[in-house]
Design a protein around this motif. Sequence first.
Motif, PDB file in Angstrom:
ATOM      1  N   LEU A  64      -7.372 -12.817  -2.242  1.00 31.19           N
ATOM      2  CA  LEU A  64      -6.449 -11.686  -2.233  1.00 31.19           C
ATOM      3  C   LEU A  64      -5.057 -12.189  -1.877  1.00 31.19           C
ATOM      4  O   LEU A  64      -4.859 -12.762  -0.806  1.00 31.19           O
ATOM      5  CB  LEU A  64      -6.895 -10.635  -1.216  1.00 31.19           C
ATOM      6  CG  LEU A  64      -5.944  -9.444  -1.035  1.00 31.19           C
ATOM      7  CD1 LEU A  64      -5.888  -8.591  -2.307  1.00 31.19           C
ATOM      8  CD2 LEU A  64      -6.343  -8.595   0.163  1.00 31.19           C
ATOM      9  N   ALA A  65      -4.100 -11.993  -2.798  1.00 25.94           N
ATOM     10  CA  ALA A  65      -2.701 -12.342  -2.554  1.00 25.94           C
ATOM     11  C   ALA A  65      -1.967 -11.058  -2.184  1.00 25.94           C
ATOM     12  O   ALA A  65      -1.569 -10.274  -3.052  1.00 25.94           O
ATOM     13  CB  ALA A  65      -2.080 -12.992  -3.781  1.00 25.94           C
ATOM     14  N   ALA A  66      -1.826 -10.809  -0.870  1.00 25.87           N
ATOM     15  CA  ALA A  66      -1.204  -9.576  -0.391  1.00 25.87           C
ATOM     16  C   ALA A  66       0.312  -9.698  -0.441  1.00 25.87           C
ATOM     17  O   ALA A  66       0.884 -10.691   0.042  1.00 25.87           O
ATOM     18  CB  ALA A  66      -1.660  -9.277   1.031  1.00 25.87           C
ATOM     19  N   GLU A  67       0.960  -8.698  -1.039  1.00 30.10           N
ATOM     20  CA  GLU A  67       2.421  -8.717  -1.171  1.00 30.10           C
ATOM     21  C   GLU A  67       3.093  -8.629   0.189  1.00 30.10           C
ATOM     22  O   GLU A  67       2.620  -7.936   1.101  1.00 30.10           O
ATOM     23  CB  GLU A  67       2.878  -7.559  -2.057  1.00 30.10           C
ATOM     24  CG  GLU A  67       2.362  -7.646  -3.486  1.00 30.10           C
ATOM     25  CD  GLU A  67       2.802  -6.450  -4.309  1.00 30.10           C
ATOM     26  OE1 GLU A  67       3.461  -5.554  -3.729  1.00 30.10           O
ATOM     27  OE2 GLU A  67       2.475  -6.402  -5.504  1.00 30.10           O
ATOM     28  N   SER A  68       4.192  -9.328   0.329  1.00 32.19           N
ATOM     29  CA  SER A  68       4.960  -9.302   1.565  1.00 32.19           C
ATOM     30  C   SER A  68       5.714  -7.994   1.699  1.00 32.19           C
ATOM     31  O   SER A  68       6.113  -7.372   0.705  1.00 32.19           O
ATOM     32  CB  SER A  68       5.940 -10.476   1.603  1.00 32.19           C
ATOM     33  OG  SER A  68       6.790 -10.390   2.722  1.00 32.19           O
ATOM     34  N   ALA A  69       5.874  -7.527   2.952  1.00 31.52           N
ATOM     35  CA  ALA A  69       6.634  -6.301   3.192  1.00 31.52           C
ATOM     36  C   ALA A  69       8.112  -6.500   2.887  1.00 31.52           C
ATOM     37  O   ALA A  69       8.826  -5.530   2.588  1.00 31.52           O
ATOM     38  CB  ALA A  69       6.453  -5.858   4.647  1.00 31.52           C
ATOM     39  N   PRO A 104      -4.961  -6.726 -10.863  1.00 33.30           N
ATOM     40  CA  PRO A 104      -3.563  -6.648 -10.416  1.00 33.30           C
ATOM     41  C   PRO A 104      -3.287  -5.407  -9.577  1.00 33.30           C
ATOM     42  O   PRO A 104      -3.906  -4.362  -9.771  1.00 33.30           O
ATOM     43  CB  PRO A 104      -2.790  -6.590 -11.738  1.00 33.30           C
ATOM     44  CG  PRO A 104      -3.741  -5.933 -12.689  1.00 33.30           C
ATOM     45  CD  PRO A 104      -5.131  -6.347 -12.276  1.00 33.30           C
ATOM     46  N   ARG A 105      -2.381  -5.545  -8.616  1.00 32.64           N
ATOM     47  CA  ARG A 105      -1.860  -4.446  -7.798  1.00 32.64           C
ATOM     48  C   ARG A 105      -2.984  -3.555  -7.257  1.00 32.64           C
ATOM     49  O   ARG A 105      -3.097  -2.372  -7.578  1.00 32.64           O
ATOM     50  CB  ARG A 105      -0.858  -3.607  -8.587  1.00 32.64           C
ATOM     51  CG  ARG A 105       0.341  -4.418  -9.092  1.00 32.64           C
ATOM     52  CD  ARG A 105       1.439  -3.525  -9.621  1.00 32.64           C
ATOM     53  NE  ARG A 105       1.983  -2.662  -8.600  1.00 32.64           N
ATOM     54  CZ  ARG A 105       2.878  -3.023  -7.682  1.00 32.64           C
ATOM     55  NH1 ARG A 105       3.328  -4.287  -7.660  1.00 32.64           N
ATOM     56  NH2 ARG A 105       3.331  -2.176  -6.783  1.00 32.64           N
ATOM     57  N   LEU A 106      -3.793  -4.144  -6.424  1.00 31.43           N
ATOM     58  CA  LEU A 106      -4.909  -3.434  -5.808  1.00 31.43           C
ATOM     59  C   LEU A 106      -4.478  -2.914  -4.436  1.00 31.43           C
ATOM     60  O   LEU A 106      -4.070  -3.693  -3.581  1.00 31.43           O
ATOM     61  CB  LEU A 106      -6.114  -4.389  -5.655  1.00 31.43           C
ATOM     62  CG  LEU A 106      -7.373  -3.808  -5.018  1.00 31.43           C
ATOM     63  CD1 LEU A 106      -8.017  -2.795  -5.955  1.00 31.43           C
ATOM     64  CD2 LEU A 106      -8.350  -4.930  -4.687  1.00 31.43           C
ATOM     65  N   PRO A 107      -4.531  -1.597  -4.181  1.00 30.65           N
ATOM     66  CA  PRO A 107      -4.173  -1.071  -2.853  1.00 30.65           C
ATOM     67  C   PRO A 107      -5.279  -1.345  -1.836  1.00 30.65           C
ATOM     68  O   PRO A 107      -6.454  -1.107  -2.108  1.00 30.65           O
ATOM     69  CB  PRO A 107      -4.004   0.433  -3.104  1.00 30.65           C
ATOM     70  CG  PRO A 107      -4.866   0.721  -4.291  1.00 30.65           C
ATOM     71  CD  PRO A 107      -4.861  -0.521  -5.135  1.00 30.65           C
ATOM     72  N   ILE A 108      -4.876  -1.848  -0.670  1.00 31.38           N
ATOM     73  CA  ILE A 108      -5.826  -2.152   0.401  1.00 31.38           C
ATOM     74  C   ILE A 108      -5.407  -1.334   1.628  1.00 31.38           C
ATOM     75  O   ILE A 108      -4.455  -1.676   2.322  1.00 31.38           O
ATOM     76  CB  ILE A 108      -5.839  -3.658   0.756  1.00 31.38           C
ATOM     77  CG1 ILE A 108      -6.015  -4.508  -0.503  1.00 31.38           C
ATOM     78  CG2 ILE A 108      -6.939  -3.945   1.770  1.00 31.38           C
ATOM     79  CD1 ILE A 108      -7.318  -4.292  -1.216  1.00 31.38           C
ATOM     80  N   ARG A 109      -6.111  -0.240   1.847  1.00 27.54           N
ATOM     81  CA  ARG A 109      -5.789   0.620   2.985  1.00 27.54           C
ATOM     82  C   ARG A 109      -6.240  -0.032   4.295  1.00 27.54           C
ATOM     83  O   ARG A 109      -7.099  -0.917   4.304  1.00 27.54           O
ATOM     84  CB  ARG A 109      -6.454   1.990   2.840  1.00 27.54           C
ATOM     85  CG  ARG A 109      -6.018   2.757   1.599  1.00 27.54           C
ATOM     86  CD  ARG A 109      -6.652   4.131   1.585  1.00 27.54           C
ATOM     87  NE  ARG A 109      -8.105   4.044   1.704  1.00 27.54           N
ATOM     88  CZ  ARG A 109      -8.908   3.877   0.680  1.00 27.54           C
ATOM     89  NH1 ARG A 109      -8.417   3.739  -0.543  1.00 27.54           N
ATOM     90  NH2 ARG A 109     -10.224   3.827   0.864  1.00 27.54           N
ATOM     91  N   ASN A 161      -1.087  -0.747   5.670  1.00 25.54           N
ATOM     92  CA  ASN A 161      -1.626  -0.673   4.317  1.00 25.54           C
ATOM     93  C   ASN A 161      -1.013  -1.788   3.480  1.00 25.54           C
ATOM     94  O   ASN A 161       0.169  -2.095   3.614  1.00 25.54           O
ATOM     95  CB  ASN A 161      -1.326   0.681   3.688  1.00 25.54           C
ATOM     96  CG  ASN A 161      -2.081   1.801   4.375  1.00 25.54           C
ATOM     97  OD1 ASN A 161      -3.157   1.591   4.928  1.00 25.54           O
ATOM     98  ND2 ASN A 161      -1.530   3.005   4.356  1.00 25.54           N
ATOM     99  N   LEU A 162      -1.815  -2.381   2.601  1.00 23.17           N
ATOM    100  CA  LEU A 162      -1.351  -3.510   1.806  1.00 23.17           C
ATOM    101  C   LEU A 162      -1.537  -3.233   0.323  1.00 23.17           C
ATOM    102  O   LEU A 162      -2.219  -2.293  -0.073  1.00 23.17           O
ATOM    103  CB  LEU A 162      -2.146  -4.783   2.169  1.00 23.17           C
ATOM    104  CG  LEU A 162      -2.090  -5.253   3.625  1.00 23.17           C
ATOM    105  CD1 LEU A 162      -3.017  -6.442   3.815  1.00 23.17           C
ATOM    106  CD2 LEU A 162      -0.665  -5.620   4.032  1.00 23.17           C
ATOM    107  N   GLN A 163      -0.909  -4.083  -0.461  1.00 21.38           N
ATOM    108  CA  GLN A 163      -1.105  -4.062  -1.901  1.00 21.38           C
ATOM    109  C   GLN A 163      -1.026  -5.503  -2.384  1.00 21.38           C
ATOM    110  O   GLN A 163      -0.195  -6.283  -1.920  1.00 21.38           O
ATOM    111  CB  GLN A 163      -0.046  -3.211  -2.602  1.00 21.38           C
ATOM    112  CG  GLN A 163      -0.343  -2.995  -4.077  1.00 21.38           C
ATOM    113  CD  GLN A 163       0.453  -1.822  -4.624  1.00 21.38           C
ATOM    114  OE1 GLN A 163       0.867  -0.945  -3.894  1.00 21.38           O
ATOM    115  NE2 GLN A 163       0.685  -1.830  -5.915  1.00 21.38           N
ATOM    116  N   GLY A 191       9.475 -11.858  -0.500  1.00 21.73           N
ATOM    117  CA  GLY A 191       8.733 -12.643   0.479  1.00 21.73           C
ATOM    118  C   GLY A 191       7.528 -13.323  -0.143  1.00 21.73           C
ATOM    119  O   GLY A 191       7.052 -12.957  -1.220  1.00 21.73           O
ATOM    120  N   ILE A 192       6.989 -14.317   0.541  1.00 20.32           N
ATOM    121  CA  ILE A 192       5.829 -15.056   0.054  1.00 20.32           C
ATOM    122  C   ILE A 192       4.554 -14.259   0.336  1.00 20.32           C
ATOM    123  O   ILE A 192       4.348 -13.805   1.466  1.00 20.32           O
ATOM    124  CB  ILE A 192       5.748 -16.439   0.729  1.00 20.32           C
ATOM    125  CG1 ILE A 192       7.007 -17.246   0.416  1.00 20.32           C
ATOM    126  CG2 ILE A 192       4.502 -17.194   0.284  1.00 20.32           C
ATOM    127  CD1 ILE A 192       7.073 -18.580   1.136  1.00 20.32           C
TER     128      ILE A 192
END
Length: 364
Positions: free
Chosen positions: A121-126, A72-77, A49-51, A130-131
């Motif tokens: 989509l700029a997916a946040e790093s785990a 901003p801060r969109l959850p991507i299951r 899952n991403l955000q 992170g980049i």
Amino acid sequence: MKRFLLYFVLLVITVQAKAQVAINFIPSVAGQTLEGLSLVQLVNTTGNNLQGQLTITVKDGSGAGVVSIVVPRLPIRLGVNSLNKGILSGSRIRFGESPSAAGLSQTGRFSEGEYEYCYELAAESAKPGGIPTIYENCFQHTLQPTTPLMLIDPYDQAEICNTRPNFSWQPPMPLQRDMRYRIVVAPVMERQDAVEALANNRPVINIADVRHNNLIYPVQVPDLVKEQRYAWQVTAYTGKVMLTQSEIWTFTIHCEDSIPVQQADSYRELKVEADKNFYLAPGTLRFSFYNYRQAGRLEYEIIDLSNPDVPVKKLRRINMQVGLNKIALDLQDNADIKDGNQYILKVKNVTNQELTLRFIYQEK
């Protein structure tokens, strides 16, 4: 050993290439309005899952910015994520310098022209700090002016005797390849308007996935009730997206004087204002009209309301004279004219006015 390391590196690259977020958008369907930009599909195959932050940018054919939207801060299951217009409520929207931007900000609709729709989509790093991983896709489309979906028959406020009428409408243009229709017909009660009837009353016809712009009265549906008023509306959609809706028209099942008989020696006068009644044409359709200009060939057509996309063929040539014209059009030998079917005669005189007559053909 070197061969093993090379194989391992290629395997890692292949897995990373497949582990991504695919961005799907259909501009021909959803790219006509500001709200439609939110109807994007994100397919997450990363395994987690991403955000992240979704940025939507639209430019016109010259490259000038039309609108920019930041979600901003969109959850991507994991799997398929279908977004909707609700995501715009908490988004930052900025209109650009393109001439079409002003119209979009006022009406919510894009004007005709060429556009490029880009999604990033700029997916946040785990890992903290992170980049972000960037996923993007762009779509080009030329918007053309859309004609409205218009009802044809039964005519608005018509009184008809047929308790099992067929329905026809004019599709919106340009046509979408996978466009379907839903038709709803509901009774209108006393002291009730047509909008309330469709919203609250149980429909007698509610059929979706209609592929043509007409509907033959369904066999399984009971006859309509005499002296009852009905409201009907057609909606065009593709997939789960509604494209447009027609106006709401009404008609009444009423037989008294609703189908005047065309006498053998009488001619029905054509007028610019359409007559809402149907006239019986027993073998021959007799009509008359005035031509105030020069003589010439009469331009006319006959449309079968049960199949309006296919024109009636092999109509004989008719010449009109200056003054009163009385035409007796023999229809008995025309294979496209069917007994009991409803038709519209459309005539154009030399001033390019369209005169019409609705009739029911009856074998002599």
